[in-house]
Design a protein around this motif. Structure first.
Motif, PDB file in Angstrom:
ATOM      1  N   ALA A   1       0.769  -1.309   0.043  1.00 31.64           N
ATOM      2  CA  ALA A   1      -0.006   0.087  -0.023  1.00 31.64           C
ATOM      3  C   ALA A   1       0.783   1.140  -0.102  1.00 31.64           C
ATOM      4  CB  ALA A   1      -0.928   0.075   1.261  1.00 31.64           C
ATOM      5  N   PRO A   2       0.438   2.258  -0.924  1.00 32.39           N
ATOM      6  CA  PRO A   2       1.293   3.552  -0.813  1.00 32.39           C
ATOM      7  C   PRO A   2       1.163   4.071   0.631  1.00 32.39           C
ATOM      8  CG  PRO A   2      -0.205   3.322  -2.837  1.00 32.39           C
ATOM      9  CD  PRO A   2      -0.616   2.250  -1.890  1.00 32.39           C
ATOM     10  N   GLY A   3       2.219   4.893   1.065  1.00 35.43           N
ATOM     11  CA  GLY A   3       2.153   5.370   2.311  1.00 35.43           C
ATOM     12  C   GLY A   3       3.575   6.227   2.284  1.00 35.43           C
ATOM     13  N   GLU A   4       4.025   6.438   3.665  1.00 35.89           N
ATOM     14  CA  GLU A   4       5.160   7.146   3.943  1.00 35.89           C
ATOM     15  C   GLU A   4       6.190   6.492   3.140  1.00 35.89           C
ATOM     16  OE1 GLU A   4       6.145   7.552   7.979  1.00 35.89           O
ATOM     17  OE2 GLU A   4       4.252   8.797   8.152  1.00 35.89           O
ATOM     18  N   VAL A   5       7.273   6.931   2.607  1.00 37.31           N
ATOM     19  CA  VAL A   5       8.232   6.394   1.632  1.00 37.31           C
ATOM     20  C   VAL A   5       9.180   5.608   2.846  1.00 37.31           C
ATOM     21  CG1 VAL A   5      10.318   6.852   0.151  1.00 37.31           C
ATOM     22  CG2 VAL A   5       8.178   7.938  -0.031  1.00 37.31           C
TER      23      VAL A   5
ATOM     24  N   GLU B   1      13.300  23.709   2.118  1.00 39.20           N
ATOM     25  CA  GLU B   1      12.839  23.103   0.836  1.00 39.20           C
ATOM     26  C   GLU B   1      14.142  23.679  -0.229  1.00 39.20           C
ATOM     27  OE1 GLU B   1       9.164  24.630  -0.128  1.00 39.20           O
ATOM     28  OE2 GLU B   1       8.068  23.497   1.552  1.00 39.20           O
ATOM     29  N   ARG B   2      14.554  24.894  -0.046  1.00 38.33           N
ATOM     30  CA  ARG B   2      15.888  25.394  -0.777  1.00 38.33           C
ATOM     31  C   ARG B   2      17.078  24.426  -0.437  1.00 38.33           C
ATOM     32  NH1 ARG B   2      18.475  31.094  -0.367  1.00 38.33           N
ATOM     33  NH2 ARG B   2      19.961  30.915  -2.066  1.00 38.33           N
TER      34      ARG B   2
ATOM     35  N   ASN C   1       8.624  16.781   1.082  1.00 33.18           N
ATOM     36  CA  ASN C   1       7.190  16.269   1.824  1.00 33.18           C
ATOM     37  C   ASN C   1       7.523  15.794   3.175  1.00 33.18           C
ATOM     38  OD1 ASN C   1       6.114  16.389  -0.693  1.00 33.18           O
ATOM     39  ND2 ASN C   1       6.975  14.394  -1.499  1.00 33.18           N
ATOM     40  N   GLY C   2       7.943  16.851   3.989  1.00 37.36           N
ATOM     41  CA  GLY C   2       8.164  16.604   5.302  1.00 37.36           C
ATOM     42  C   GLY C   2       9.358  15.499   5.759  1.00 37.36           C
ATOM     43  N   GLN C   3      10.011  15.155   4.757  1.00 41.73           N
ATOM     44  CA  GLN C   3      11.291  14.321   5.186  1.00 41.73           C
ATOM     45  C   GLN C   3      12.624  15.291   4.918  1.00 41.73           C
ATOM     46  OE1 GLN C   3      10.173  11.115   2.707  1.00 41.73           O
ATOM     47  NE2 GLN C   3       9.477   9.825   4.488  1.00 41.73           N
TER      48      GLN C   3
ATOM     49  N   ARG D   1      27.979   3.957   1.379  1.00 42.57           N
ATOM     50  CA  ARG D   1      27.862   4.825   0.342  1.00 42.57           C
ATOM     51  C   ARG D   1      26.462   4.711  -0.244  1.00 42.57           C
ATOM     52  NH1 ARG D   1      31.765   5.332  -4.929  1.00 42.57           N
ATOM     53  NH2 ARG D   1      30.372   6.917  -6.269  1.00 42.57           N
ATOM     54  N   ILE D   2      25.628   5.742  -0.234  1.00 39.16           N
ATOM     55  CA  ILE D   2      24.345   6.237  -0.786  1.00 39.16           C
ATOM     56  C   ILE D   2      24.259   5.805  -2.203  1.00 39.16           C
ATOM     57  CG2 ILE D   2      23.840   7.271   1.312  1.00 39.16           C
ATOM     58  CD1 ILE D   2      23.264   9.648  -0.845  1.00 39.16           C
ATOM     59  N   ASP D   3      22.892   5.282  -2.747  1.00 39.35           N
ATOM     60  CA  ASP D   3      22.640   5.030  -4.133  1.00 39.35           C
ATOM     61  C   ASP D   3      21.868   6.296  -4.592  1.00 39.35           C
ATOM     62  OD1 ASP D   3      22.374   4.003  -6.549  1.00 39.35           O
ATOM     63  OD2 ASP D   3      21.269   2.315  -6.076  1.00 39.35           O
ATOM     64  N   GLY D   4      22.424   7.326  -5.011  1.00 36.88           N
ATOM     65  CA  GLY D   4      21.893   8.500  -5.563  1.00 36.88           C
ATOM     66  C   GLY D   4      21.155   9.495  -4.644  1.00 36.88           C
ATOM     67  N   SER D   5      20.290   8.932  -3.461  1.00 42.85           N
ATOM     68  CA  SER D   5      19.780   9.889  -2.510  1.00 42.85           C
ATOM     69  C   SER D   5      19.299   8.866  -1.352  1.00 42.85           C
ATOM     70  CB  SER D   5      18.529  10.271  -3.144  1.00 42.85           C
ATOM     71  OG  SER D   5      17.590   9.530  -3.723  1.00 42.85           O
ATOM     72  N   THR D   6      18.888   9.440  -0.526  1.00 45.44           N
ATOM     73  CA  THR D   6      18.456   8.702   0.761  1.00 45.44           C
ATOM     74  C   THR D   6      17.880   9.581   1.923  1.00 45.44           C
ATOM     75  OG1 THR D   6      18.951   7.126   2.378  1.00 45.44           O
ATOM     76  CG2 THR D   6      20.486   8.867   2.146  1.00 45.44           C
ATOM     77  N   VAL D   7      16.898   9.404   2.515  1.00 47.92           N
ATOM     78  CA  VAL D   7      16.214   9.924   3.637  1.00 47.92           C
ATOM     79  C   VAL D   7      16.958   9.770   4.880  1.00 47.92           C
ATOM     80  CG1 VAL D   7      14.184   9.977   4.920  1.00 47.92           C
ATOM     81  CG2 VAL D   7      14.068   9.243   2.454  1.00 47.92           C
TER      82      VAL D   7
END
Length: 456
Positions: free
Chosen positions: A343-347, A368-369, A404-406, A423-429
């Motif tokens: 189910a879609p929800g928080e990433v 956000e900037r 989006n709040g993250q 090492r991260i893969d492009g991006s991460t939270v």
């Protein structure tokens, strides 16, 4: 005639025929003079005769003689051979073909040696598949699956790609010294301390009582998985010793290992992806681990049944996968079970959203900037300029921003950006308490939350 499959995870080498588990024993070997036993029988001597025990032979599959001069006529390959021989005996005379599910840490050299050992034993190996791919039989819609398993001395995280009714290996992370053996050592120490405190009995004082503790530990962990208080009891030399320990205390003893696993797992997911964390039954049984992964990584956790990896290999390696006299490793297999819609929800998890990044004694607000890190900053850009003499720092290296709040970290460099050492893969939270490193040896940034906004 019967085709059987084996999952070569040394925490429990598993053999099944599709209906029954025929063999499920750990990768322990006991050497006593001319006697060599493996599996559960060997584990029964693990604490009694530790100098006669070997338990790294699957992880370190080589032909080099063992370092102990008493056993220099043997190598790890010989120990693997002995356990495969005992495993195959459990298959019975009706077994005609063997399919192997192998862990992702096995290199091409390891696999070649393994197949050589199997050939010497006349094992009829008809197919071989990556264990994570073999275990994954259904598509996780709206999510990215990572398969999590744990051997005696390492945890293996496998990121998978699913498309066109197929599942394929994309990336493997092996976490050494983060296996069942290290966890059991931590739990053994915690339980022994409780016995000393509550009954003045030290089960680690002699080898006999230490072995009894090791034998009882799986049952106590099963109690801990249900939560509450775990009741401990050991019979030793005609006396019964009792104690109690909170399940949370056992989870706390394992926390450093759990946190390492979660940290590696987070680095495998990009910021916009929803995790589908697929865990073996072994992982699901470890008290508190599945809950901790869901809390720290987010998404959903899906547990597999006992023997799922071997069963998945058996069901889908139907045709012979030999190439001449060789056996090809399957890293791609068809999906053959019902799709699961996540189910879609928080990433990802919301284990504390950072508001600032701390560099030195200054906290920089994350908004956000984008807040850029690099050796240069363009006109009108907001960021932190790092010294250009540090190796591994790009002009526009990475950026923090709120989405989006993250709190999202995006890597734009060719050198890599590291989250808690991975090492991260492009991006991460990001989460409160995380550390981010750029460069080598690098600059380090800590993610914090504060009500005050400092300079930008």
């Amino acid at each position: 005639m019967t085709r059987v499959a084996a999952h070569l995870n040394d925490a429990a080498i598993t053999l099944l025929d599709g209906q029954r588990i025929l063999y499920r024993e750990p990768g322990f070997a006991f050497l006593d003079g001319e006697r060599l036993t493996t599996g559960t029988e060997a584990f029964a001597h693990a604490r009694m005769h530790p100098r006669h025990i070997q338990h790294r032979y699957w992880r370190e599959l080589v032909t080099t003689p063992l370092p102990d001069r008493r056993f220099a006529h043997l190598s790890n390959a010989d120990l693997v051979s002995r356990q495969l021989e005992q495993m195959w005996a459990a298959a019975g005379p009706q077994a005609s073909e063997l399919v192997l599910a192998v862990p992702g840490y096995m290199s091409a050299e390891h696999l070649a040696l393994l197949l050589g050992v199997a050939a010497e034993l006349s094992l009829p190996v008809a197919g071989m598949a990556d264990a994570a791919v073999a275990a994954t039989r259904r598509e996780y819609l709206n999510a990215v699956p990572v398969h999590v398993d744990m051997g005696l001395h390492a945890a293996t995280l496998t990121r998978l790609v699913q498309n066109g009714g197929q599942v394929q290996l994309e990336r493997v992370e092996v976490i050494d010294d983060c296996g069942v053996y290290a966890l059991y050592d931590a739990w053994t120490s915690a339980v022994a301390e409780v016995f000393v405190q509550q009954s003045r009995f030290d089960p680690l004082y002699d080898a006999e009582s230490e072995q009894k503790l090791a034998d009882a530990l799986p049952d106590w962990l099963a109690q801990a998985a249900r939560g509450g208080v775990v009741h401990l009891a050991l019979e030793h030399r005609g006396m019964r010793h009792e104690a109690e320990i909170e399940a949370l205390a056992l989870i706390g003893a394992a926390a450093p290992h759990y946190q390492r696993l979660a940290s590696h797992l987070r680095a495998l997911y990009r910021a916009e992806e929803r995790p589908a964390i697929q865990v073996t039954d072994r992982i699901a049984r470890l008290p508190g681990l599945a809950d901790m992964l869901k809390a720290r990584v987010g998404g959903e956790v899906f547990g597999l049944e006992p023997g799922a990896t071997a069963r998945g290999a058996l069901a889908r390696c139907r045709e012979s996968v030999r190439q001449g006299d060789a056996v090809a490793l399957k890293r791609r297999l068809p999906l053959d079970q019902a799709t699961v819609e996540v189910a879609p929800g928080e990433v990802t998890a919301r284990a504390g959203v950072p508001t600032h990044v701390l560099f030195g004694n200054t906290a920089f607000e994350i908004g956000e900037r984008p807040l850029l890190l690099g050796s240069r900053r363009g006109d009108g850009e907001r960021g932190i300029v790092l010294g250009g003499d540090m190796p591994g720092v790009s002009r526009r290296h990475c950026a923090f921003r709120r989405v989006n709040g993250q709190c999202v970290l995006e890597d734009m460099s060719r050198y890599g950006t590291f989250l808690n050492g991975h090492r991260i893969d492009g991006s991460t939270v990001l989460q409160v308490g995380d550390t981010v490193r750029v460069g080598s040896p690098g600059y380090e940034f800590r993610l914090i939350t504060t009500d005050e906004s400092h300079g930008t």
